[in-house]
Design an enzyme around this catalytic site. Structure first.
Site, PDB file in Angstrom:
ATOM      1  N   ARG A   1       0.837  -1.219   0.000  1.00 25.87           N
ATOM      2  CA  ARG A   1       0.000   0.000   0.000  1.00 25.87           C
ATOM      3  C   ARG A   1       0.867   1.264   0.000  1.00 25.87           C
ATOM      4  NH1 ARG A   1      -2.837  -3.984  -0.284  1.00 25.87           N
ATOM      5  NH2 ARG A   1      -4.827  -4.322   0.793  1.00 25.87           N
TER       6      ARG A   1
ATOM      7  N   CYS B   1     -10.441  -0.837   3.727  1.00 26.27           N
ATOM      8  CA  CYS B   1      -9.862  -0.973   5.063  1.00 26.27           C
ATOM      9  C   CYS B   1      -9.305   0.362   5.523  1.00 26.27           C
ATOM     10  CB  CYS B   1      -8.746  -2.024   5.048  1.00 26.27           C
ATOM     11  SG  CYS B   1      -9.397  -3.704   4.951  1.00 26.27           S
TER      12      CYS B   1
HETATM   13  P1  FAD Z   1      -8.074   8.080  -4.302  1.00 28.87           P
HETATM   14  O1  FAD Z   1      -8.745   7.474  -3.138  1.00 28.87           O
HETATM   15  O2  FAD Z   1      -8.796   9.130  -5.050  1.00 28.87           O
HETATM   16  O3  FAD Z   1      -6.646   8.669  -3.856  1.00 28.87           O
HETATM   17  C1  FAD Z   1      -5.793   7.900  -3.034  1.00 28.87           C
HETATM   18  C2  FAD Z   1      -4.410   8.573  -3.019  1.00 28.87           C
HETATM   19  O4  FAD Z   1      -3.830   8.487  -4.325  1.00 28.87           O
HETATM   20  C3  FAD Z   1      -4.474  10.073  -2.694  1.00 28.87           C
HETATM   21  O5  FAD Z   1      -3.320  10.402  -1.951  1.00 28.87           O
HETATM   22  C4  FAD Z   1      -4.441  10.737  -4.060  1.00 28.87           C
HETATM   23  O6  FAD Z   1      -3.920  12.051  -4.034  1.00 28.87           O
HETATM   24  C5  FAD Z   1      -3.502   9.791  -4.817  1.00 28.87           C
HETATM   25  N1  FAD Z   1      -3.773   9.798  -6.259  1.00 28.87           N
HETATM   26  C6  FAD Z   1      -4.925   9.458  -6.882  1.00 28.87           C
HETATM   27  N2  FAD Z   1      -4.774   9.575  -8.218  1.00 28.87           N
HETATM   28  C7  FAD Z   1      -3.510   9.999  -8.427  1.00 28.87           C
HETATM   29  C8  FAD Z   1      -2.760  10.318  -9.594  1.00 28.87           C
HETATM   30  N3  FAD Z   1      -3.271  10.230 -10.835  1.00 28.87           N
HETATM   31  N4  FAD Z   1      -1.483  10.752  -9.446  1.00 28.87           N
HETATM   32  C9  FAD Z   1      -0.923  10.863  -8.192  1.00 28.87           C
HETATM   33  N5  FAD Z   1      -1.582  10.573  -7.059  1.00 28.87           N
HETATM   34  C10 FAD Z   1      -2.870  10.153  -7.186  1.00 28.87           C
HETATM   35  N6  FAD Z   1      -7.343  -1.089  -1.610  1.00 28.87           N
HETATM   36  C11 FAD Z   1      -6.487  -2.109  -1.764  1.00 28.87           C
HETATM   37  O7  FAD Z   1      -5.286  -1.897  -1.929  1.00 28.87           O
HETATM   38  N7  FAD Z   1      -6.933  -3.408  -1.733  1.00 28.87           N
HETATM   39  C12 FAD Z   1      -8.238  -3.716  -1.586  1.00 28.87           C
HETATM   40  O8  FAD Z   1      -8.586  -4.886  -1.566  1.00 28.87           O
HETATM   41  C13 FAD Z   1      -9.168  -2.642  -1.466  1.00 28.87           C
HETATM   42  N8  FAD Z   1     -10.484  -2.900  -1.344  1.00 28.87           N
HETATM   43  C14 FAD Z   1     -11.352  -1.846  -1.265  1.00 28.87           C
HETATM   44  C15 FAD Z   1     -12.730  -2.121  -1.210  1.00 28.87           C
HETATM   45  C16 FAD Z   1     -13.634  -1.077  -1.136  1.00 28.87           C
HETATM   46  C17 FAD Z   1     -15.104  -1.391  -1.066  1.00 28.87           C
HETATM   47  C18 FAD Z   1     -13.188   0.267  -1.134  1.00 28.87           C
HETATM   48  C19 FAD Z   1     -14.159   1.410  -1.088  1.00 28.87           C
HETATM   49  C20 FAD Z   1     -11.825   0.537  -1.208  1.00 28.87           C
HETATM   50  C21 FAD Z   1     -10.908  -0.516  -1.255  1.00 28.87           C
HETATM   51  N9  FAD Z   1      -9.533  -0.280  -1.320  1.00 28.87           N
HETATM   52  C22 FAD Z   1      -8.669  -1.321  -1.470  1.00 28.87           C
HETATM   53  C23 FAD Z   1      -8.996   1.093  -1.176  1.00 28.87           C
HETATM   54  C24 FAD Z   1      -8.824   1.857  -2.504  1.00 28.87           C
HETATM   55  O9  FAD Z   1      -9.629   1.320  -3.537  1.00 28.87           O
HETATM   56  C25 FAD Z   1      -7.364   1.863  -2.958  1.00 28.87           C
HETATM   57  O10 FAD Z   1      -6.518   2.487  -2.010  1.00 28.87           O
HETATM   58  C26 FAD Z   1      -7.165   2.584  -4.297  1.00 28.87           C
HETATM   59  O11 FAD Z   1      -5.829   2.447  -4.728  1.00 28.87           O
HETATM   60  C27 FAD Z   1      -7.511   4.071  -4.247  1.00 28.87           C
HETATM   61  O12 FAD Z   1      -7.569   4.521  -5.578  1.00 28.87           O
HETATM   62  P2  FAD Z   1      -8.426   5.777  -6.013  1.00 28.87           P
HETATM   63  O13 FAD Z   1      -8.292   5.934  -7.487  1.00 28.87           O
HETATM   64  O14 FAD Z   1      -9.795   5.702  -5.493  1.00 28.87           O
HETATM   65  O15 FAD Z   1      -7.588   6.930  -5.310  1.00 28.87           O
HETATM   66  N1  EPU Z   2     -10.823 -11.619  10.384  1.00 29.71           N
HETATM   67  C1  EPU Z   2     -11.535 -11.720  11.554  1.00 29.71           C
HETATM   68  N2  EPU Z   2     -12.407 -10.694  11.845  1.00 29.71           N
HETATM   69  C2  EPU Z   2     -12.570  -9.613  11.061  1.00 29.71           C
HETATM   70  C3  EPU Z   2     -11.812  -9.511   9.868  1.00 29.71           C
HETATM   71  C4  EPU Z   2     -10.936 -10.535   9.546  1.00 29.71           C
HETATM   72  O1  EPU Z   2     -11.404 -12.671  12.293  1.00 29.71           O
HETATM   73  O2  EPU Z   2     -13.365  -8.733  11.407  1.00 29.71           O
HETATM   74  C5  EPU Z   2      -9.916 -12.726  10.019  1.00 29.71           C
HETATM   75  C6  EPU Z   2     -10.436 -13.487   8.798  1.00 29.71           C
HETATM   76  O3  EPU Z   2     -11.365 -14.482   9.176  1.00 29.71           O
HETATM   77  C7  EPU Z   2      -9.153 -14.049   8.228  1.00 29.71           C
HETATM   78  C8  EPU Z   2      -8.101 -12.992   8.569  1.00 29.71           C
HETATM   79  O4  EPU Z   2      -8.653 -12.222   9.653  1.00 29.71           O
HETATM   80  O5  EPU Z   2      -8.814 -15.232   8.868  1.00 29.71           O
HETATM   81  C9  EPU Z   2      -7.773 -12.094   7.391  1.00 29.71           C
HETATM   82  O6  EPU Z   2      -8.952 -11.428   6.942  1.00 29.71           O
HETATM   83  P1  EPU Z   2      -9.174 -11.003   5.428  1.00 29.71           P
HETATM   84  O7  EPU Z   2      -9.030 -12.191   4.554  1.00 29.71           O
HETATM   85  O8  EPU Z   2     -10.424 -10.220   5.328  1.00 29.71           O
HETATM   86  O9  EPU Z   2      -7.927 -10.087   5.104  1.00 29.71           O
HETATM   87  P2  EPU Z   2      -7.442  -8.735   5.757  1.00 29.71           P
HETATM   88  O10 EPU Z   2      -5.999  -8.914   6.060  1.00 29.71           O
HETATM   89  O11 EPU Z   2      -8.316  -8.313   6.885  1.00 29.71           O
HETATM   90  C10 EPU Z   2      -6.653  -7.676   3.534  1.00 29.71           C
HETATM   91  C11 EPU Z   2      -6.624  -6.312   2.959  1.00 29.71           C
HETATM   92  C12 EPU Z   2      -7.869  -6.032   2.128  1.00 29.71           C
HETATM   93  C13 EPU Z   2      -8.008  -7.075   1.048  1.00 29.71           C
HETATM   94  C14 EPU Z   2      -8.096  -8.451   1.716  1.00 29.71           C
HETATM   95  C15 EPU Z   2      -8.173  -9.579   0.705  1.00 29.71           C
HETATM   96  C16 EPU Z   2      -5.400  -4.732   4.308  1.00 29.71           C
HETATM   97  C17 EPU Z   2      -5.471  -3.673   5.339  1.00 29.71           C
HETATM   98  N3  EPU Z   2      -6.544  -5.314   3.992  1.00 29.71           N
HETATM   99  O12 EPU Z   2      -7.646  -7.704   4.558  1.00 29.71           O
HETATM  100  O13 EPU Z   2      -7.651  -4.776   1.494  1.00 29.71           O
HETATM  101  O14 EPU Z   2      -9.164  -6.852   0.261  1.00 29.71           O
HETATM  102  O15 EPU Z   2      -6.908  -8.662   2.518  1.00 29.71           O
HETATM  103  O16 EPU Z   2      -6.942  -9.766   0.092  1.00 29.71           O
HETATM  104  O17 EPU Z   2      -4.322  -5.005   3.771  1.00 29.71           O
HETATM  105  C18 EPU Z   2      -7.963  -2.406   1.647  1.00 29.71           C
HETATM  106  O18 EPU Z   2      -6.739  -2.313   1.653  1.00 29.71           O
HETATM  107  O19 EPU Z   2      -8.714  -1.403   1.663  1.00 29.71           O
HETATM  108  C19 EPU Z   2      -8.571  -3.739   1.625  1.00 29.71           C
HETATM  109  C20 EPU Z   2      -9.884  -3.914   1.691  1.00 29.71           C
END
Ligand code: FAD
Ligand code: EPU
Length: 282
Positions: free
Chosen positions: A160, A207
């Site tokens: 990240r 997250c």
């Molecule tokens: P924004 O939220 O708009 O911006 C994030 C940052 O990037 C800011 O600092 C912004 O200034 C910068 N930025 C954006 N565009 C540019 C650009 N063109 N040039 C330079 N800087 C820029 N993230 C994960 O990593 N894994 C997940 O599994 C995951 N699951 C998600 C699930 C949900 C339901 C939601 C709502 C979010 C999730 N996220 C996850 C978080 C998010 O989607 C990521 O962090 C994503 O990379 C953010 O991208 P964005 O385009 O929305 O950027």
């Molecule tokens: N768990 C619990 N309770 C909870 C949540 C998780 O017990 O409330 C346990 C699950 O059962 C599992 C373990 O914790 O055994 C890991 O959970 P999960 O698979 O959901 O993964 P995570 O580490 O909590 C990460 C990323 C997510 C990404 C998922 C799937 C981070 C901070 N989060 O979650 O990314 O989607 O793995 O790969 O790295 C994000 O970054 O915004 C994000 C959603």
């Protein structure tokens, strides 16, 4: 078509973020380098899909720059484009889907990340099934008034994390995919999808906290008994402890108070949580 700066306008950032909180800012939608030169004449921030942002109720004083339609290449992306430059406003979900249909592998671990490409690069978005850095080879950035290309190896990509030059706006990214089949890519995507089944579907920004090494912040928040904790309409999700939800009318102040409470409770149990969300205007 000549480049024209779409007139900047004041908007509420709550309409541009997935968490649906955040106050006013001047939005500059840009369609090319000339627009970028104009838009960056005063202090600015860059908005992607707004899916990792917590914006203050008072908004931000800086200009908010968003890349417009000319940076969205989703329709042009498909079969045979194994080594491809794509605009930073291209939505990631569309890329993931199109790559699967074309039998190209590399993006499927990003299924379910609601970012645009620039934001996914800036955050090195990912899951344990794959991250942006797996396919990212090079970026084009607008920095110090001009465009530059930087190899991905120079971006310090980690969990990240990307180290972009100060003020750099990612305008395009070069991705390198590998040949596969739609069926094989789909099978992998099914696993990624299954891992997301425990995640909530309503308004959030993903997250809130980064995972501590070798742990899940969500699990720790769950173990601390904090699921369902509420401040106003901000709530720690019952489905997953690391998702903070907006139940409808949460303010940014509610969300911050809730994050503080979660962090303090975890601190008392010996864990320091680091925010994954980007804070604007605090
Ligand atoms: P924004 O939220 O708009 O911006 C994030 C940052 O990037 C800011 O600092 C912004 O200034 C910068 N930025 C954006 N565009 C540019 C650009 N063109 N040039 C330079 N800087 C820029 N993230 C994960 O990593 N894994 C997940 O599994 C995951 N699951 C998600 C699930 C949900 C339901 C939601 C709502 C979010 C999730 N996220 C996850 C978080 C998010 O989607 C990521 O962090 C994503 O990379 C953010 O991208 P964005 O385009 O929305 O950027
Ligand atoms: N768990 C619990 N309770 C909870 C949540 C998780 O017990 O409330 C346990 C699950 O059962 C599992 C373990 O914790 O055994 C890991 O959970 P999960 O698979 O959901 O993964 P995570 O580490 O909590 C990460 C990323 C997510 C990404 C998922 C799937 C981070 C901070 N989060 O979650 O990314 O989607 O793995 O790969 O790295 C994000 O970054 O915004 C994000 C959603």
């Amino acid at each position: 078509m000549p480049e024209t700066v779409t007139a900047p306008r004041t908007v509420l950032l709550s309409a541009y973020t997935t968490l649906k909180v955040g106050g006013p800012a001047e939005l500059w939608e840009v369609e090319g380098p000339e627009d970028l030169v104009e838009a960056t004449k005063e202090p600015y921030r860059v908005l992607g899909g707004g899916s990792n942002l917590l914006v203050a109720d008072g908004g931000v004083p800086e200009r908010v720059i968003r890349l417009g339609r000319s940076y969205n290449d989703v329709r042009a992306f498909g079969e045979g484009q194994l080594d491809v430059w794509l605009g930073a406003a291209t939505p990631l979900p569309g890329l993931v889907r199109r790559a699967q249909r074309a039998g190209m592998s590399g993006l499927e671990g990003l299924l379910g990340v609601p970012a645009v490409l620039g934001g996914a690069v800036a955050m090195n978005a990912g899951t344990r099934f794959g991250e942006m850095s797996d396919t990212l080879r090079e970026v084009e950035v607008f920095v110090d008034g001009g465009l530059e290309r930087l190899p991905a190896a120079d971006l310090g990509l980690g969990y990240r994390h990307a180290q972009l030059p100060a003020g750099a706006i990612v305008t395009r990214a070069r991705l390198s995919l590998t040949p596969s089949t739609p069926e094989a890519v789909q099978r992998y995507m099914d696993q990624v999808d299954a891992a997301r089944h425990g995640q909530p579907k309503i308004k959030s920004a993903g997250c809130a906290f980064k995972n501590p090494p070798g742990e899940s912040a969500g699990r720790l928040i769950d173990l601390a008994g904090l699921k369902g904790t509420r401040v106003g309409d901000a709530m720690v999700a019952h489905e997953h402890g690391n998702f903070v939800l907006n139940l409808g009318a949460a303010s940014s102040a509610d969300v911050v108070a809730l994050l503080d409470e979660v962090r303090a409770k975890l601190e008392a149990r010996g864990t320091s949580l680091q925010l994954e969300w980007r804070l604007w205007g605090f």
